[in-house]
Design an enzyme around this catalytic site. Structure first.
Site, short mmCIF file in Angstrom:
data_model
loop_
_atom_site.label_atom_id
_atom_site.label_comp_id
_atom_site.label_asym_id
_atom_site.label_seq_id
_atom_site.Cartn_x
_atom_site.Cartn_y
_atom_site.Cartn_z
N LYS A 22 -0.49 -8.71 -13.85
CA LYS A 22 -1.35 -8.61 -12.43
C LYS A 22 -2.58 -7.58 -12.68
CE LYS A 22 -0.80 -6.10 -7.93
NZ LYS A 22 -1.43 -4.86 -8.24
N ASN A 23 -2.13 -6.26 -13.09
CA ASN A 23 -3.25 -5.38 -13.24
C ASN A 23 -4.47 -5.61 -14.18
OD1 ASN A 23 -2.37 -4.35 -10.78
ND2 ASN A 23 -1.17 -2.48 -11.67
N CYS A 117 -2.75 -1.63 -1.43
CA CYS A 117 -1.24 -1.38 -0.86
C CYS A 117 -1.74 -0.02 -0.35
CB CYS A 117 -0.35 -1.02 -2.06
SG CYS A 117 0.52 -2.60 -2.39
N ASP A 305 4.21 2.95 -10.99
CA ASP A 305 4.60 1.24 -10.25
C ASP A 305 6.13 0.92 -10.47
OD1 ASP A 305 2.19 1.53 -9.57
OD2 ASP A 305 1.34 0.23 -10.98
N ARG A 397 2.08 -10.42 -3.64
CA ARG A 397 1.02 -9.84 -4.03
C ARG A 397 1.11 -9.53 -5.51
NH1 ARG A 397 -1.33 -4.99 -2.03
NH2 ARG A 397 -2.52 -5.60 -4.18
#
Ligand code: EPU
Length: 418
Positions: A22-23, A117, A305, A397
């Site tokens: 994702k990142n 977030c 994370d 997400r």
């Protein structure tokens, strides 16, 4: 409104395949608009943040078409605007990469302040400091960051804090800057390296990504390319922890095992058997798990994370574990939710002391952010009875088809839409 419903205490067994990071994805999509050409991005995770960014760059004139669920074709030759409005990007933190990307290509960018977030103050002063050092004029007016420059000129930038976002944003803006840009105290996370590799494939000249000094030698032109995003380190870690908490035996595939070193070491310390292959890790947690202490750090340290997921695991382990959060100042908000499931945790500022229990019990809980949601899923997998998790939008997400992947491993988990 959807909920995730879990009937816990099922051992996870089998194989799971990890999606693209994702990142990395949320930076590579904006990076593609610098190319002024056609880019094919493969191995994108099928998650909300990707869809939102694809829509955002469409709005400024890029042609954006999904070839299949995981492959996006981006044609950035006809971009007509340097303004990413609030509505397109309010939900995602990574909208700030559009600032570096548009400034780099057009010497002008206007982007609404990032959302994402909410776990405390998330400043962007280091991004701004870096872009200003390259010669940009920056102002923030009514929640819009406005950046412009007659030209960008390479320089030395020492980051006051190690910031993934600032490191990537400066790389994006500096690709076309005259001369050499040096980022010192740069972030070393795998996705920083992935963005540098992508930009280099487009014709950029970036050296040192993955170390704390990155050098960007300005070039005049980029071209299109086809690129496959690295696997998601945090999704992989989430499934490794899920295997551990259920005393399971799971092979996590399509990953880069080296990225998991800090977690693998902790799981071994807790009594799990962790075996590595070329692109997979097997976690076998047949023995009683003992608690450990964890301090979050920038890469290659233990990732923040994975902190909430690790807290969930320690909640169900034997003994006392201490988690120290050093990256974000307020990332323990979810703990009140974990406590609803019976976790015994005391928080003092950035430290959580977790007394492991064998008595987690299902309840109704609410995801307060993405990784908090993942932690509740993990705790629910170990809890006796039924756990209902609301605010699933946060989980969506960052996790592709989480219920499907967990079901295939033997979990009793489903999504219920009211
Ligand atoms: N910071 C500053 N000034 C800045 C930027 C950051 O003081 O200008 C501080 C932050 O307050 C924080 C620390 O530096 O204390 C690290 O922040 P960083 O900039 O590295 O975070 P980020 O780029 O905003 C990314 C990930 C986060 C992840 C952090 C840390 C993306 C889109 N987000 O955020 O991921 O927690 O790096 O690794 O890449 C997640 O995936 O759930 C997530 C929150």
């Amino acid at each position: 409104m959807s909920q995730i419903v879990i009937h816990g205490q099922k051992k996870l067994v089998g194989d799971v395949s990890i999606s693209g990071a994702k990142n990395a994805a949320v930076a590579i999509i904006p990076a593609a608009i610098i190319a002024n050409d056609i880019c094919v991005i493969e191995n994108l995770p099928l998650i909300e943040d990707v869809t939102i960014l694809a829509e955002a760059i469409k709005k400024i004139g890029a042609k954006c078409e999904f070839k299949d669920q995981h492959t996006l074709i981006i044609d950035s030759r006809n971009i007509h605007s340097c303004y990413a409005d609030y509505d397109s990007i309010k939900k995602i933190r990574a909208s700030y990469y559009l600032l570096g990307a548009m400034l780099g290509r057009f010497k002008k960018a206007e982007v609404a302040m990032p959302g994402g977030c909410n776990f405390g103050i998330r400043p962007i002063d280091q991004h701004i400091k870096g872009l200003e050092a390259l010669g940009a004029k920056i102002s923030i007016e009514h929640g819009i960051i406005k950046a412009s420059a007659a030209k960008l000129i390479g320089t030395n930038i020492f980051l006051d804090v190690v910031s993934v976002g600032a490191t990537i944003n400066i790389m994006l803006a500096a690709v076309f800057a005259q001369g050499v840009t040096v980022i010192e105290n740069a972030a070393k996370e795998p996705h920083v390296v992935d963005i540098a590799n992508f930009l280099n494939m487009l014709g950029a000249k970036i050296k040192g990504a993955g170390t704390d000094v990155i050098r960007i030698f300005g070039v005049e032109k980029l071209h299109g390319a086809q690129y496959s995003i690295i696997p998601d380190q945090i999704e992989a870690g989430t499934y490794m922890i899920a295997a551990a908490i259920t005393n399971g035996n799971v092979a996590v595939h399509n990953i880069i095992p080296k990225h998991m070193d800090s977690l693998s070491a902790k799981l071994r310390e807790m009594n799990c058997k962790v075996e590595e292959g070329d692109d997979f890790i097997k976690v076998n947690a047949s023995k009683k798990l003992k608690s450990v202490n964890v301090k979050t750090m920038t890469y290659p340290g233990f990732p923040t994370d994975l902190q909430p997921q690790m807290t969930a695991l320690l909640s169900a382990s034997s003994g006392v574990g201490i988690i120290t959060e050093t990256v974000w100042e307020n990332r323990f908000q979810y703990i009140s939710e974990l406590k609803r499931l019976g976790a015994n945790i005391n928080v003092d500022n950035r430290i959580a002391i977790i007394n492991g229990t064998q008595n987690l019990t299902g309840s109704q809980v609410c995801a307060t952010d993405l990784r908090a949601g993942a932690a509740l899923v993990i705790a629910g997998l170990a809890a006796k009875g039924k756990t209902q998790i609301s605010n699933v939008k946060y989980i969506d997400r960052g996790y592709e088809q989480i219920e499907k992947k967990l079901n295939l491993l033997g979990a009793d988990i489903k999504r219920v839409t009211e």
